[in-house]
Design a protein around this motif. Sequence first.
Motif, PDB file in Angstrom:
ATOM      1  N   ALA A 252       0.824  -1.208   0.000  1.00  0.00           N
ATOM      2  CA  ALA A 252       0.000   0.000   0.000  1.00  0.00           C
ATOM      3  C   ALA A 252       0.862   1.264   0.000  1.00  0.00           C
ATOM      4  CB  ALA A 252      -0.927   0.004   1.224  1.00  0.00           C
ATOM      5  N   LEU A 253       2.065   1.196   0.594  1.00  0.00           N
ATOM      6  CA  LEU A 253       2.927   2.382   0.636  1.00  0.00           C
ATOM      7  C   LEU A 253       3.159   2.950  -0.757  1.00  0.00           C
ATOM      8  CD1 LEU A 253       5.760   1.411   3.181  1.00  0.00           C
ATOM      9  CD2 LEU A 253       3.751   2.810   3.595  1.00  0.00           C
ATOM     10  N   GLU A 254       3.351   2.040  -1.736  1.00  0.00           N
ATOM     11  CA  GLU A 254       3.599   2.501  -3.102  1.00  0.00           C
ATOM     12  C   GLU A 254       2.458   2.114  -4.050  1.00  0.00           C
ATOM     13  OE1 GLU A 254       5.795   4.552  -3.605  1.00  0.00           O
ATOM     14  OE2 GLU A 254       7.345   4.243  -2.083  1.00  0.00           O
ATOM     15  N   ALA A 255       1.334   1.725  -3.493  1.00  0.00           N
ATOM     16  CA  ALA A 255       0.176   1.332  -4.312  1.00  0.00           C
ATOM     17  C   ALA A 255       0.540   0.310  -5.386  1.00  0.00           C
ATOM     18  CB  ALA A 255      -0.494   2.558  -4.927  1.00  0.00           C
ATOM     19  N   GLU A 311      -8.283  -8.276   3.618  1.00  0.00           N
ATOM     20  CA  GLU A 311      -7.058  -8.155   4.403  1.00  0.00           C
ATOM     21  C   GLU A 311      -6.173  -7.023   3.901  1.00  0.00           C
ATOM     22  OE1 GLU A 311      -5.057 -11.897   4.899  1.00  0.00           O
ATOM     23  OE2 GLU A 311      -6.803 -12.816   5.866  1.00  0.00           O
ATOM     24  N   ARG A 312      -6.759  -6.134   3.097  1.00  0.00           N
ATOM     25  CA  ARG A 312      -5.971  -5.020   2.561  1.00  0.00           C
ATOM     26  C   ARG A 312      -6.304  -3.732   3.323  1.00  0.00           C
ATOM     27  NH1 ARG A 312      -7.731  -5.957  -3.667  1.00  0.00           N
ATOM     28  NH2 ARG A 312      -7.072  -8.150  -3.834  1.00  0.00           N
ATOM     29  N   PRO A 313      -5.301  -2.904   3.562  1.00  0.00           N
ATOM     30  CA  PRO A 313      -5.573  -1.617   4.224  1.00  0.00           C
ATOM     31  C   PRO A 313      -6.137  -0.596   3.243  1.00  0.00           C
ATOM     32  CG  PRO A 313      -3.240  -1.795   3.710  1.00  0.00           C
ATOM     33  CD  PRO A 313      -3.875  -3.088   3.262  1.00  0.00           C
ATOM     34  N   PRO A 314      -6.694   0.512   3.729  1.00  0.00           N
ATOM     35  CA  PRO A 314      -7.086   1.604   2.822  1.00  0.00           C
ATOM     36  C   PRO A 314      -5.835   2.123   2.123  1.00  0.00           C
ATOM     37  CG  PRO A 314      -7.906   1.986   5.067  1.00  0.00           C
ATOM     38  CD  PRO A 314      -6.949   0.830   5.128  1.00  0.00           C
ATOM     39  N   SER A 321      -0.185   9.481   2.978  1.00  0.00           N
ATOM     40  CA  SER A 321       0.435   9.866   4.246  1.00  0.00           C
ATOM     41  C   SER A 321       1.925   9.564   4.195  1.00  0.00           C
ATOM     42  CB  SER A 321      -0.201   9.105   5.407  1.00  0.00           C
ATOM     43  OG  SER A 321      -1.578   9.361   5.459  1.00  0.00           O
ATOM     44  N   PHE A 322       2.246   8.396   3.633  1.00  0.00           N
ATOM     45  CA  PHE A 322       3.644   7.981   3.537  1.00  0.00           C
ATOM     46  C   PHE A 322       4.441   8.957   2.674  1.00  0.00           C
ATOM     47  CE2 PHE A 322       6.876   5.317   1.298  1.00  0.00           C
ATOM     48  CZ  PHE A 322       7.711   5.119   2.384  1.00  0.00           C
ATOM     49  N   ARG A 323       3.870   9.304   1.510  1.00  0.00           N
ATOM     50  CA  ARG A 323       4.590  10.194   0.594  1.00  0.00           C
ATOM     51  C   ARG A 323       4.823  11.565   1.213  1.00  0.00           C
ATOM     52  NH1 ARG A 323       3.959   8.702  -5.517  1.00  0.00           N
ATOM     53  NH2 ARG A 323       4.515   6.556  -5.100  1.00  0.00           N
ATOM     54  N   LEU A 324       3.764  12.098   1.822  1.00  0.00           N
ATOM     55  CA  LEU A 324       3.892  13.432   2.409  1.00  0.00           C
ATOM     56  C   LEU A 324       4.932  13.424   3.523  1.00  0.00           C
ATOM     57  CD1 LEU A 324       0.262  14.843   2.623  1.00  0.00           C
ATOM     58  CD2 LEU A 324       2.263  15.953   1.608  1.00  0.00           C
ATOM     59  N   TYR A 364       5.157  18.666  12.999  1.00  0.00           N
ATOM     60  CA  TYR A 364       3.960  18.146  13.668  1.00  0.00           C
ATOM     61  C   TYR A 364       3.155  17.303  12.676  1.00  0.00           C
ATOM     62  CZ  TYR A 364       4.507  21.008  17.873  1.00  0.00           C
ATOM     63  OH  TYR A 364       4.951  21.533  19.047  1.00  0.00           O
ATOM     64  N   ILE A 365       2.989  17.878  11.476  1.00  0.00           N
ATOM     65  CA  ILE A 365       2.232  17.163  10.439  1.00  0.00           C
ATOM     66  C   ILE A 365       2.934  15.845  10.104  1.00  0.00           C
ATOM     67  CG2 ILE A 365       1.440  17.278   8.031  1.00  0.00           C
ATOM     68  CD1 ILE A 365       1.244  20.356   8.449  1.00  0.00           C
ATOM     69  N   ALA A 366       4.278  15.915   9.950  1.00  0.00           N
ATOM     70  CA  ALA A 366       5.029  14.712   9.561  1.00  0.00           C
ATOM     71  C   ALA A 366       4.893  13.615  10.619  1.00  0.00           C
ATOM     72  CB  ALA A 366       6.499  15.065   9.330  1.00  0.00           C
ATOM     73  N   ASN A 367       4.969  14.007  11.895  1.00  0.00           N
ATOM     74  CA  ASN A 367       4.842  13.013  12.972  1.00  0.00           C
ATOM     75  C   ASN A 367       3.477  12.334  12.953  1.00  0.00           C
ATOM     76  OD1 ASN A 367       7.015  12.724  15.320  1.00  0.00           O
ATOM     77  ND2 ASN A 367       7.229  14.753  14.437  1.00  0.00           N
ATOM     78  N   GLU A 368       2.421  13.132  12.767  1.00  0.00           N
ATOM     79  CA  GLU A 368       1.075  12.557  12.748  1.00  0.00           C
ATOM     80  C   GLU A 368       0.891  11.657  11.523  1.00  0.00           C
ATOM     81  OE1 GLU A 368      -0.804  12.702  15.242  1.00  0.00           O
ATOM     82  OE2 GLU A 368      -0.523  14.600  16.294  1.00  0.00           O
ATOM     83  N   LEU A 369       1.436  12.103  10.379  1.00  0.00           N
ATOM     84  CA  LEU A 369       1.315  11.294   9.156  1.00  0.00           C
ATOM     85  C   LEU A 369       1.993   9.940   9.355  1.00  0.00           C
ATOM     86  CD1 LEU A 369       1.982  13.976   6.405  1.00  0.00           C
ATOM     87  CD2 LEU A 369      -0.178  12.777   6.816  1.00  0.00           C
ATOM     88  N   GLY A 370       3.136   9.960  10.026  1.00  0.00           N
ATOM     89  CA  GLY A 370       3.848   8.708  10.282  1.00  0.00           C
ATOM     90  C   GLY A 370       2.961   7.731  11.047  1.00  0.00           C
ATOM     91  N   TRP A 371       2.246   8.244  12.036  1.00  0.00           N
ATOM     92  CA  TRP A 371       1.367   7.353  12.797  1.00  0.00           C
ATOM     93  C   TRP A 371       0.178   6.879  11.977  1.00  0.00           C
ATOM     94  CZ3 TRP A 371       2.524   4.258  16.317  1.00  0.00           C
ATOM     95  CH2 TRP A 371       3.560   4.552  17.203  1.00  0.00           C
ATOM     96  N   ILE A 372      -0.276   7.749  11.072  1.00  0.00           N
ATOM     97  CA  ILE A 372      -1.391   7.324  10.220  1.00  0.00           C
ATOM     98  C   ILE A 372      -0.936   6.177   9.318  1.00  0.00           C
ATOM     99  CG2 ILE A 372      -2.901   8.076   8.322  1.00  0.00           C
ATOM    100  CD1 ILE A 372      -3.025  10.815   9.815  1.00  0.00           C
ATOM    101  N   VAL A 373       0.280   6.299   8.771  1.00  0.00           N
ATOM    102  CA  VAL A 373       0.818   5.194   7.949  1.00  0.00           C
ATOM    103  C   VAL A 373       0.876   3.912   8.792  1.00  0.00           C
ATOM    104  CG1 VAL A 373       2.799   4.323   6.652  1.00  0.00           C
ATOM    105  CG2 VAL A 373       2.230   6.757   6.568  1.00  0.00           C
ATOM    106  N   ALA A 374       1.421   4.050  10.014  1.00  0.00           N
ATOM    107  CA  ALA A 374       1.621   2.865  10.847  1.00  0.00           C
ATOM    108  C   ALA A 374       0.301   2.206  11.234  1.00  0.00           C
ATOM    109  CB  ALA A 374       2.402   3.245  12.103  1.00  0.00           C
TER     110      ALA A 374
END
Lengths: 435, 341
Positions: A252-255, A311-314, A321-324, A364-374
């Motif tokens: 999903a990280l790279e679709a 079994e696939r994530p959104p 989120s990963f790219r940003l 701040y945005i980057a930290n939150e995005l990281g958690w969204i990816v995780a």
Amino acid sequence: MDVVFLSRLQFAVATIFHFFFVPLTLGLSVLTAIFETMYVKTGDEDYKRAAKFWGKLFLINFALGIVTGITLEFQFGTNWAQYSKYVGDVFGSLLAIEATVAFFLESTFIGVWIFTWDKISKKLHAICIWLVAIASNISALWILLANGWMQHPVGYVIRNGRAELASFWDVVTNSFGWMIFIHTLSGAYILAGIFVLGISAYHLLKKNEVTFFKKCFKVAAVWLIIFSLFEGINGHFHAQEVMKYQPTKGAALEAVWETGDHVPLYLFVIPDSKNEKNSVEIGKIPSLTSILAGHSPSTVVKGLKDFPRDERPPVGITMWSFRLMAGLGILFILLGIIAVLKKENIENYPGLLKIFLYAIPLPYIANELGWIVAEVGRQPWIVYGLMKTKDAVSHLVTSQVIISLLAFIIIYSLLGAVDFYLLVKYAKKGPESLK
Amino acid sequence: MLNIIWFVLWGVLWAVYFMLDGFDLGAGTLMPFLAKNDKEKRVIYNAMGPLWDGNEVWLITAGGATFAAFPTTYAVMFNGLYSALLLLLFALIVRGVSFEFRGKVESEGWKKIWDFCLFIGSFLPALLLGVAFANIFRGLPIDENGIFHGGFFTLLNPYGLLGGILFVLMFLVHGAIWIAIKSEGDLRNRALSVANKIWYLELIFAVIFLVVSAFATDLWENYGKYPLLWIIPLLAVAGLILIKIFLLKEKDWKAWFSSSLFIVMATFWGVAGLFPRMIPSTINPEYSLTIYNSSSSPLTLKVMFIVALIFVPIVIGYQIWVYNLFKGKITDKELSYEEAY
């Protein structure tokens, strides 16, 4: 809206809000300790003022970090009781260790530090802030080992209808957990570095306390370049581990839909989960995804089609989120380079100072995005491959969760606004003047 | 054996939490009534200032230890008492921030907001913890799957409310004595006089609670089975009486230690009565959660026991050091520091 969805929303609100305060706590506690140590070593009053000034902002931020952390411990029981029952044997012990080993140390010595500037020796006082800094970082280790276990469960056995601990050693040496720890910590340090750079830049623009804020700027500049570079390197290896242990998140990280080697990377993608393809793919870089995944173009990357639909994530949220996040990470390295190169006469570059000031929200945005990816990327699993989120929820009625969710949103918004107001107020005020 | 050790540790963690944060919750509840001006309010804030956060961690650890050692109890308790526990959480949140926020803006209205938050954030936890524990003593309507058949108002039965009132009174006396320890002159005299008066209510409600417990719960049964346990209620009674004796002699610290003894023994009294159950079921005693059917695996209990054995003494050690550091009275000089609340 069902209880699962509402509970997930509530957990998202609670964690995202909590994580507005955590990274600054982790990073600024260490920076404050460094400033105070420099004061003890050199006797330079400016470093004492720096420890007090950044320490005050640290405390305003810390207050909300602490109280919103309790929410998370409560949530596992209140909203995720089936989860707590099923994995409490492994997961609960990590939380309990976090409290026993780290929270006590942190919460006890922060009180000592605040109230004893004139009561105990300089050295002992500096040791107190180091204990707070070390304790908050140790607490991060335990909670991230717990999260690491949810991402990549190890050291357990299914017995008596639940996951039971089989090897404590395997759980605490889980490489996935340590990677998350290192990655999260560097991200937090980047945030604290840019926070100090940005606020220093604000005062330098106003020609306020120029000598003082240049000293702060210099320390933070060196700090930022170290951790932004380190974040790039460890982030790369963390992503490789994700590809290996969490192939659905990895794809999903790279679709990536089709399994294969020489998988390219597209600069711009719009995934279409329904039709199992990308509706837009622009800017092809041949084989780059394969190279990133295994340092060779012939590395095989698993595609999402290899996994059942349920079994696939959104894909969209995870990928964007990963790219940003990754893009912002590169930007932070650039900021670090500029800060280090220009730190000796940064006051002469108002344009650069403005960039540093306005960069404050970005980490701040980057930290939150990281958690969204995780966390979003791990779905539909609550424990990857072991337990699904929908099976983890408590026995509740929707009205209970709607009321509590609204209460969280209202109380957190009010407290968040107050905290932001106070941070801005005291950041603008600057340090106490020399007596 | 490990299950029993963890049950005892579980009781100790709660008892220490009530003993330490109990005076914060009591002092915070008394603050609006006891303090006559801003200076006296600040004395009360600063009397708790360096300590409340370290005290609250005992609650987090008690919760964490429940999760680690008795995950099923943790899940059933937090799920069943959803609304009560979230209310407790919100109360603790607004209490915690009021310390840091109150002095940060020079405005009467601003201070009033945080004074109210401290009050409600202290009073509600005292009440809710009492209601929750009385209900656990009495048993909860849980079925064989641990599902709670009731709502928030199920908890507000007469016995639950009685427990809530008793907790509030215990903490009020405890907090008033703490304020007396940390203050001088007029404020100290008023705090002592309040402690002296509320003590009578504490005594009355403690007696009522013990008597009603004989009808509303089966906690006393263990005391018939194991006569040695009688030492717990006897020590509790001794603590309660000693509070009054030392208050009359104006021995603040000794009164506070007596109050601590009473709070700890009162907690032990209930916990010992529960043994070996953690949450009795009112639907069918067979459905009760015990230290055996709700516990973690032997390995987890062992690992956690080693961790507790190493770190709990260290924590107690440095917390004693910190209490010793802050045992003095709050003086004008201390209030003048810019770091003071």
